[in-house]
Write a protein that holds these residues in place. Structure first.
Motif, PDB file in Angstrom:
ATOM      1  N   ARG A 159      19.787  27.959 -17.541  1.00  0.00           N
ATOM      2  CA  ARG A 159      19.734  27.394 -16.199  1.00  0.00           C
ATOM      3  C   ARG A 159      18.823  25.992 -16.520  1.00  0.00           C
ATOM      4  O   ARG A 159      18.040  26.131 -16.878  1.00  0.00           O
ATOM      5  CB  ARG A 159      19.125  28.620 -15.505  1.00  0.00           C
ATOM      6  CG  ARG A 159      19.733  29.905 -15.294  1.00  0.00           C
ATOM      7  CD  ARG A 159      18.988  30.986 -14.702  1.00  0.00           C
ATOM      8  NE  ARG A 159      18.461  30.450 -13.397  1.00  0.00           N
ATOM      9  CZ  ARG A 159      17.550  31.002 -12.495  1.00  0.00           C
ATOM     10  NH1 ARG A 159      16.982  32.352 -13.200  1.00  0.00           N
ATOM     11  NH2 ARG A 159      17.368  30.772 -11.170  1.00  0.00           N
ATOM     12  N   PRO A 160      19.525  24.865 -15.624  1.00  0.00           N
ATOM     13  CA  PRO A 160      18.851  23.910 -15.642  1.00  0.00           C
ATOM     14  C   PRO A 160      17.726  23.850 -14.822  1.00  0.00           C
ATOM     15  O   PRO A 160      17.389  24.903 -13.631  1.00  0.00           O
ATOM     16  CB  PRO A 160      19.832  22.982 -15.181  1.00  0.00           C
ATOM     17  CG  PRO A 160      20.758  23.728 -14.295  1.00  0.00           C
ATOM     18  CD  PRO A 160      20.702  25.217 -14.882  1.00  0.00           C
ATOM     19  N   LEU A 161      16.657  23.302 -15.313  1.00  0.00           N
ATOM     20  CA  LEU A 161      15.241  23.146 -14.662  1.00  0.00           C
ATOM     21  C   LEU A 161      14.919  22.160 -13.706  1.00  0.00           C
ATOM     22  O   LEU A 161      15.586  20.961 -14.217  1.00  0.00           O
ATOM     23  CB  LEU A 161      14.021  23.308 -15.496  1.00  0.00           C
ATOM     24  CG  LEU A 161      13.829  25.009 -16.154  1.00  0.00           C
ATOM     25  CD1 LEU A 161      12.893  24.645 -17.510  1.00  0.00           C
ATOM     26  CD2 LEU A 161      13.415  25.929 -15.294  1.00  0.00           C
ATOM     27  N   ASP A 162      14.626  22.049 -12.648  1.00  0.00           N
ATOM     28  CA  ASP A 162      13.986  21.104 -11.596  1.00  0.00           C
ATOM     29  C   ASP A 162      12.864  20.528 -12.326  1.00  0.00           C
ATOM     30  O   ASP A 162      11.723  20.870 -11.979  1.00  0.00           O
ATOM     31  CB  ASP A 162      13.887  21.382 -10.406  1.00  0.00           C
ATOM     32  CG  ASP A 162      13.615  20.474  -9.307  1.00  0.00           C
ATOM     33  OD1 ASP A 162      13.316  19.285  -9.895  1.00  0.00           O
ATOM     34  OD2 ASP A 162      13.998  20.458  -8.273  1.00  0.00           O
ATOM     35  N   VAL A 163      12.756  19.609 -13.250  1.00  0.00           N
ATOM     36  CA  VAL A 163      11.444  19.340 -13.870  1.00  0.00           C
ATOM     37  C   VAL A 163      10.410  18.529 -12.963  1.00  0.00           C
ATOM     38  O   VAL A 163       9.399  18.709 -13.200  1.00  0.00           O
ATOM     39  CB  VAL A 163      11.794  18.228 -15.130  1.00  0.00           C
ATOM     40  CG1 VAL A 163      10.650  17.634 -15.855  1.00  0.00           C
ATOM     41  CG2 VAL A 163      12.835  19.001 -16.202  1.00  0.00           C
ATOM     42  N   LYS A 164      10.976  17.785 -11.989  1.00  0.00           N
ATOM     43  CA  LYS A 164      10.132  17.294 -10.956  1.00  0.00           C
ATOM     44  C   LYS A 164       9.208  18.173 -10.362  1.00  0.00           C
ATOM     45  O   LYS A 164       8.114  17.985  -9.857  1.00  0.00           O
ATOM     46  CB  LYS A 164      10.867  16.303 -10.241  1.00  0.00           C
ATOM     47  CG  LYS A 164      11.247  14.950 -10.730  1.00  0.00           C
ATOM     48  CD  LYS A 164      11.768  13.764  -9.710  1.00  0.00           C
ATOM     49  CE  LYS A 164      11.962  12.764 -10.489  1.00  0.00           C
ATOM     50  NZ  LYS A 164      12.552  11.514  -9.334  1.00  0.00           N
ATOM     51  N   ALA A 165       9.961  19.313  -9.660  1.00  0.00           N
ATOM     52  CA  ALA A 165       9.458  20.223  -9.052  1.00  0.00           C
ATOM     53  C   ALA A 165       8.471  21.058  -9.878  1.00  0.00           C
ATOM     54  O   ALA A 165       7.457  21.307  -9.441  1.00  0.00           O
ATOM     55  CB  ALA A 165      10.277  21.056  -8.342  1.00  0.00           C
ATOM     56  N   LEU A 166       8.921  21.555 -10.941  1.00  0.00           N
ATOM     57  CA  LEU A 166       8.210  22.023 -12.022  1.00  0.00           C
ATOM     58  C   LEU A 166       6.691  21.423 -12.250  1.00  0.00           C
ATOM     59  O   LEU A 166       5.787  22.260 -12.237  1.00  0.00           O
ATOM     60  CB  LEU A 166       8.994  22.464 -13.312  1.00  0.00           C
ATOM     61  CG  LEU A 166       8.314  22.962 -14.331  1.00  0.00           C
ATOM     62  CD1 LEU A 166       8.317  24.602 -13.888  1.00  0.00           C
ATOM     63  CD2 LEU A 166       9.244  23.009 -15.608  1.00  0.00           C
ATOM     64  N   ARG A 167       6.945  20.117 -12.577  1.00  0.00           N
ATOM     65  CA  ARG A 167       5.962  19.495 -12.806  1.00  0.00           C
ATOM     66  C   ARG A 167       4.760  19.313 -11.462  1.00  0.00           C
ATOM     67  O   ARG A 167       3.549  19.572 -11.660  1.00  0.00           O
ATOM     68  CB  ARG A 167       6.003  18.008 -13.355  1.00  0.00           C
ATOM     69  CG  ARG A 167       6.497  18.089 -14.761  1.00  0.00           C
ATOM     70  CD  ARG A 167       6.766  16.629 -15.247  1.00  0.00           C
ATOM     71  NE  ARG A 167       7.262  16.677 -16.741  1.00  0.00           N
ATOM     72  CZ  ARG A 167       8.238  15.923 -17.113  1.00  0.00           C
ATOM     73  NH1 ARG A 167       8.608  14.733 -16.227  1.00  0.00           N
ATOM     74  NH2 ARG A 167       8.651  16.078 -18.588  1.00  0.00           N
ATOM     75  N   ALA A 168       5.207  19.052 -10.498  1.00  0.00           N
ATOM     76  CA  ALA A 168       4.572  18.873  -9.354  1.00  0.00           C
ATOM     77  C   ALA A 168       3.975  20.385  -8.787  1.00  0.00           C
ATOM     78  O   ALA A 168       2.621  20.343  -8.530  1.00  0.00           O
ATOM     79  CB  ALA A 168       5.464  18.607  -7.999  1.00  0.00           C
ATOM     80  N   SER A 169       4.699  21.487  -9.330  1.00  0.00           N
ATOM     81  CA  SER A 169       4.093  22.863  -9.078  1.00  0.00           C
ATOM     82  C   SER A 169       3.082  23.308 -10.170  1.00  0.00           C
ATOM     83  O   SER A 169       1.961  23.833  -9.447  1.00  0.00           O
ATOM     84  CB  SER A 169       4.879  24.031  -9.168  1.00  0.00           C
ATOM     85  OG  SER A 169       5.834  23.727  -8.062  1.00  0.00           O
TER      86      SER A 169
END
Length: 150
Positions: free
Chosen positions: A124-134
């Motif tokens: 599953r691809p990760l939403d890296v921007k959202a992951l880092r923001a969280s």
């Protein structure tokens, strides 16, 4: 709305974990990454180098192929040495890593002498921007909580 509710729940769980101890459980880490993962894909391009990786228990890991590209790999069963591995190798064919065909192989001094492959069940691809923001929000919330305690 579902994503916001899930994020709020994960943040509350994470903050509770921070209040009682310094580490999240593997289940909490996996839930956090799952909340930032897209729909399953059959494969991804892989040129033989990993930019980073993080075990999420013995059945999943996050793998960064570039600083801005990451995937959640869930395995078909427990991968014994994943938590102790210093490195991993990912099998591939034609510069593509495919779900249900390729494996993750833990490497390093903390692993057993027999290198057992761990089959990749889903990608599953990760939403890296959202992951880092969280992650940033969670760190800031934990810092505020620590300040309030002192």
């Amino acid at each position: 709305m579902k994503h916001v509710t899930l994020l709020a729940l994960l943040m509350a769980t994470t903050l509770a974990a921070c209040a009682t101890g310094p580490q999240q459980t593997d289940a909490e880490k996996l839930a956090f990454y799952r909340s930032h993962a897209g729909e399953p894909v059959k494969d991804f391009r892989y040129f033989g180098t990993i930019n980073g990786w993080s075990p999420l228990g013995d059945g999943a890991l996050a793998v960064w192929t570039k600083p801005s590209e990451a995937f959640l790999l869930e395995l078909s069963g427990p991968c014994q040495d994943l938590d102790y591995a210093m490195a991993i190798r990912i099998t591939n064919f034609g510069s593509r890593v495919s779900a249900r065909f390729d494996d993750v192989i833990p490497l390093g001094a903390g692993t057993s002498s027999i290198k057992l492959p761990c089959r990749i069940q889903t990608i599953r691809p990760l939403d890296v921007k959202a992951l880092r923001a969280s992650q940033k929000e969670l760190r800031e919330a934990a810092a505020v909580e620590r300040e309030a305690k002192t």
